[in-house]
Design a protein around this motif. Structure first.
Motif, PDB file in Angstrom:
ATOM      1  N   MET A 288       0.551  -1.144   0.070  1.00 37.70           N
ATOM      2  CA  MET A 288       0.136  -0.272  -0.147  1.00 37.70           C
ATOM      3  C   MET A 288       0.888   1.148   0.046  1.00 37.70           C
ATOM      4  SD  MET A 288      -3.000   1.082   2.659  1.00 37.70           S
ATOM      5  CE  MET A 288      -3.985  -0.439   2.282  1.00 37.70           C
ATOM      6  N   HIS A 289       0.561   2.245  -0.892  1.00 34.18           N
ATOM      7  CA  HIS A 289       1.253   3.344  -0.990  1.00 34.18           C
ATOM      8  C   HIS A 289       0.652   4.466  -0.031  1.00 34.18           C
ATOM      9  CE1 HIS A 289       3.475   1.646  -4.293  1.00 34.18           C
ATOM     10  NE2 HIS A 289       2.345   1.231  -4.962  1.00 34.18           N
ATOM     11  N   ALA A 290       1.852   5.398   0.398  1.00 36.27           N
ATOM     12  CA  ALA A 290       1.287   6.636   1.297  1.00 36.27           C
ATOM     13  C   ALA A 290       0.181   7.396   0.487  1.00 36.27           C
ATOM     14  CB  ALA A 290       2.808   7.291   1.561  1.00 36.27           C
TER      15      ALA A 290
ATOM     16  N   VAL B  57      -3.463   6.020   1.426  1.00 35.83           N
ATOM     17  CA  VAL B  57      -4.289   6.053   2.677  1.00 35.83           C
ATOM     18  C   VAL B  57      -4.021   7.874   3.396  1.00 35.83           C
ATOM     19  CG1 VAL B  57      -4.152   5.426   5.084  1.00 35.83           C
ATOM     20  CG2 VAL B  57      -3.725   3.732   3.235  1.00 35.83           C
ATOM     21  N   GLY B  58      -3.004   8.034   3.445  1.00 38.86           N
ATOM     22  CA  GLY B  58      -2.783   9.348   4.000  1.00 38.86           C
ATOM     23  C   GLY B  58      -1.116   9.757   4.413  1.00 38.86           C
ATOM     24  N   LEU B  59      -0.908  10.879   4.761  1.00 36.33           N
ATOM     25  CA  LEU B  59       0.527  11.179   4.959  1.00 36.33           C
ATOM     26  C   LEU B  59       1.020  10.722   6.426  1.00 36.33           C
ATOM     27  CD1 LEU B  59       0.546  14.932   3.777  1.00 36.33           C
ATOM     28  CD2 LEU B  59       1.250  12.804   2.394  1.00 36.33           C
TER      29      LEU B  59
ATOM     30  N   ILE C 172      -2.329  10.139  18.588  1.00 39.23           N
ATOM     31  CA  ILE C 172      -3.711   9.844  18.737  1.00 39.23           C
ATOM     32  C   ILE C 172      -3.964   9.742  20.286  1.00 39.23           C
ATOM     33  CG2 ILE C 172      -5.100   7.710  18.670  1.00 39.23           C
ATOM     34  CD1 ILE C 172      -3.713   6.850  16.174  1.00 39.23           C
ATOM     35  N   ALA C 173      -3.026   9.543  21.017  1.00 44.10           N
ATOM     36  CA  ALA C 173      -3.490   9.316  22.544  1.00 44.10           C
ATOM     37  C   ALA C 173      -3.424  10.959  22.839  1.00 44.10           C
ATOM     38  CB  ALA C 173      -2.394   8.569  23.335  1.00 44.10           C
ATOM     39  N   ASN C 174      -2.538  11.642  22.572  1.00 44.68           N
ATOM     40  CA  ASN C 174      -2.756  13.021  23.014  1.00 44.68           C
ATOM     41  C   ASN C 174      -3.989  13.723  22.699  1.00 44.68           C
ATOM     42  OD1 ASN C 174       0.127  12.855  24.522  1.00 44.68           O
ATOM     43  ND2 ASN C 174       0.816  13.685  22.757  1.00 44.68           N
ATOM     44  N   LEU C 175      -4.431  13.450  21.556  1.00 47.98           N
ATOM     45  CA  LEU C 175      -5.655  14.054  20.750  1.00 47.98           C
ATOM     46  C   LEU C 175      -6.642  13.655  21.465  1.00 47.98           C
ATOM     47  CD1 LEU C 175      -6.811  15.966  18.770  1.00 47.98           C
ATOM     48  CD2 LEU C 175      -6.788  13.916  17.069  1.00 47.98           C
ATOM     49  N   ALA C 176      -6.754  12.425  21.736  1.00 48.96           N
ATOM     50  CA  ALA C 176      -8.235  11.867  22.541  1.00 48.96           C
ATOM     51  C   ALA C 176      -8.285  12.385  23.937  1.00 48.96           C
ATOM     52  CB  ALA C 176      -8.014  10.408  22.733  1.00 48.96           C
ATOM     53  N   PHE C 177      -7.151  12.804  24.603  1.00 47.77           N
ATOM     54  CA  PHE C 177      -7.065  13.380  26.026  1.00 47.77           C
ATOM     55  C   PHE C 177      -7.430  14.710  25.805  1.00 47.77           C
ATOM     56  CE2 PHE C 177      -4.531  15.890  28.843  1.00 47.77           C
ATOM     57  CZ  PHE C 177      -5.549  15.737  30.053  1.00 47.77           C
ATOM     58  N   TYR C 178      -6.858  15.510  24.859  1.00 54.59           N
ATOM     59  CA  TYR C 178      -7.174  16.908  24.802  1.00 54.59           C
ATOM     60  C   TYR C 178      -8.553  17.280  24.149  1.00 54.59           C
ATOM     61  CZ  TYR C 178      -2.459  18.307  26.099  1.00 54.59           C
ATOM     62  OH  TYR C 178      -1.133  18.305  26.389  1.00 54.59           O
ATOM     63  N   GLU C 179      -9.194  16.302  23.539  1.00 57.52           N
ATOM     64  CA  GLU C 179     -10.523  16.577  22.972  1.00 57.52           C
ATOM     65  C   GLU C 179     -11.555  16.322  24.117  1.00 57.52           C
ATOM     66  OE1 GLU C 179     -11.172  13.948  19.771  1.00 57.52           O
ATOM     67  OE2 GLU C 179     -10.877  15.483  18.281  1.00 57.52           O
TER      68      GLU C 179
ATOM     69  N   HIS D 248      -5.161   6.824  10.048  1.00 57.28           N
ATOM     70  CA  HIS D 248      -4.579   6.423   8.994  1.00 57.28           C
ATOM     71  C   HIS D 248      -3.041   6.155   8.859  1.00 57.28           C
ATOM     72  CE1 HIS D 248      -8.372   7.484   6.451  1.00 57.28           C
ATOM     73  NE2 HIS D 248      -8.604   6.430   6.985  1.00 57.28           N
ATOM     74  N   SER D 249      -2.628   7.222   9.225  1.00 49.88           N
ATOM     75  CA  SER D 249      -1.075   7.246   9.368  1.00 49.88           C
ATOM     76  C   SER D 249      -0.662   6.115  10.072  1.00 49.88           C
ATOM     77  CB  SER D 249      -0.607   8.521  10.148  1.00 49.88           C
ATOM     78  OG  SER D 249      -1.177   9.775   9.405  1.00 49.88           O
ATOM     79  N   LYS D 250      -1.291   5.919  11.412  1.00 49.31           N
ATOM     80  CA  LYS D 250      -0.700   4.670  12.362  1.00 49.31           C
ATOM     81  C   LYS D 250      -0.895   3.391  11.289  1.00 49.31           C
ATOM     82  CE  LYS D 250      -3.498   3.051  15.531  1.00 49.31           C
ATOM     83  NZ  LYS D 250      -3.455   1.544  15.075  1.00 49.31           N
ATOM     84  N   ILE D 251      -1.996   3.033  10.807  1.00 49.87           N
ATOM     85  CA  ILE D 251      -2.367   1.992   9.925  1.00 49.87           C
ATOM     86  C   ILE D 251      -1.159   1.648   8.984  1.00 49.87           C
ATOM     87  CG2 ILE D 251      -3.972   0.884   8.546  1.00 49.87           C
ATOM     88  CD1 ILE D 251      -6.285   2.150  10.089  1.00 49.87           C
TER      89      ILE D 251
END
Length: 284
Positions: free
Chosen positions: A1-3, A6-8, A246-253, A158-161
């Protein structure tokens, strides 16, 4: 799969323009300078709250803080022609009024305490400004810069996957992923599922920040001369960075949602105490 399918990856994500921070820095330095000057000149009594310039500053500062209501109204009614600026521009104005208004009120009261009702109003204003600055900090954690677009969780997923798939492809090619590294990946996947509450997301964010940073340091020591393994290392770095974001975004949201519930009552408390103060000044 190419970048591009999915996403950057995190290392390819666009970064905020540093030039956009210059006006904010200049504005912040100007506010700090005025605060220092006002504090140092408070005993000179150039300004009095009862009349003249001091009285006018109080009216203007209080009016500015009332205008703070326009931004949430614009968000609620984005198509309204009465609120002719865009939501983004009203946000800029909201941020400016939320600082300049209280600053004028401080000059109005000459950076000094007064009667009981004025002290209550001043305390409410300081609480509101502190809440606004805290909200500004959280806002910056879930957006690309002060006026940028919201960071989307789906983009980070997407970046993580993508990084995980690239790691798997590298492992199949040269068997370069050690059992310890795979254990770290599994640990990250497991921890990311425990972000249902504010405290749970805080615990996950703190835990994964430490885990991923220590893992990246170990990876640097384990790197070998093979270009394939260097590429694998970069994929691992991208994966760990995406996990951390991802972890930081979940907390701050979740924290931002909680802050939003508290900020509006603080603002209305300021409005009520402000009206009581104005009434008391003119009535007695």
């Amino acid at each position: 799969m190419h970048a591009n399918s999915v996403g950057l990856t995190p290392s390819q994500q666009p970064k905020p323009n540093k030039n956009s921070r210059v006006p904010i820095i200049v504005f912040s330095m100007l506010i700090i300078l005025l605060l220092v000057l006002g504090w140092q000149m408070r005993d000179e009594y150039f300004i009095t709250a009862q009349n003249g310039v001091g009285y006018a500053l109080g009216i203007i500062g209080g009016s500015m803080m009332l205008l703070l209501l326009i931004y949430p109204l614009k968000k609620r009614f984005p198509q309204s022609k009465l609120l002719f600026f865009s939501t983004r521009n009203w946000f800029r104005i909201h941020m400016m009024l939320g600082i300049v208004g209280p600053l004028l009120v401080l000059f109005h009261c000459n950076f000094s305490l007064g009667s009981t009702n004025s002290n209550i109003t001043l305390a409410s204003m300081i609480l509101m400004v502190s809440s606004g600055l805290f909200g500004r900090f959280i806002y910056g954690k879930i957006h690309h810069g002060l006026y940028g677009n919201k960071i989307m969780l789906q983009e980070l997923l997407h970046s993580k996957i993508l990084a995980r798939e690239q790691i798997n492809d590298s492992a199949l090619a040269v068997n370069s992923i050690s059992p310890e590294q795979m254990k770290i990946i599994q640990h990250c996947e497991h921890k990311l599922q425990k972000v249902n509450t504010v405290f749970g997301s805080l615990s996950t964010s703190f835990s994964l920040s430490l885990t991923t940073r220590f893992a990246q340091r170990r990876l640097k020591k384990e790197i070998k001369a093979s270009s394939t393994e260097i590429e694998t290392l970069n994929h691992l770095f991208d994966y760990l960075q995406a996990v951390r974001k991802i972890a930081n975004l979940a907390f701050y949201e979740r924290l931002f949602s909680l802050w939003h519930l508290l900020h509006m009552p603080i603002f209305f408390m300021l409005v009520i105490t402000g009206f009581v103060h104005v009434y008391a000044v003119h009535r007695y």
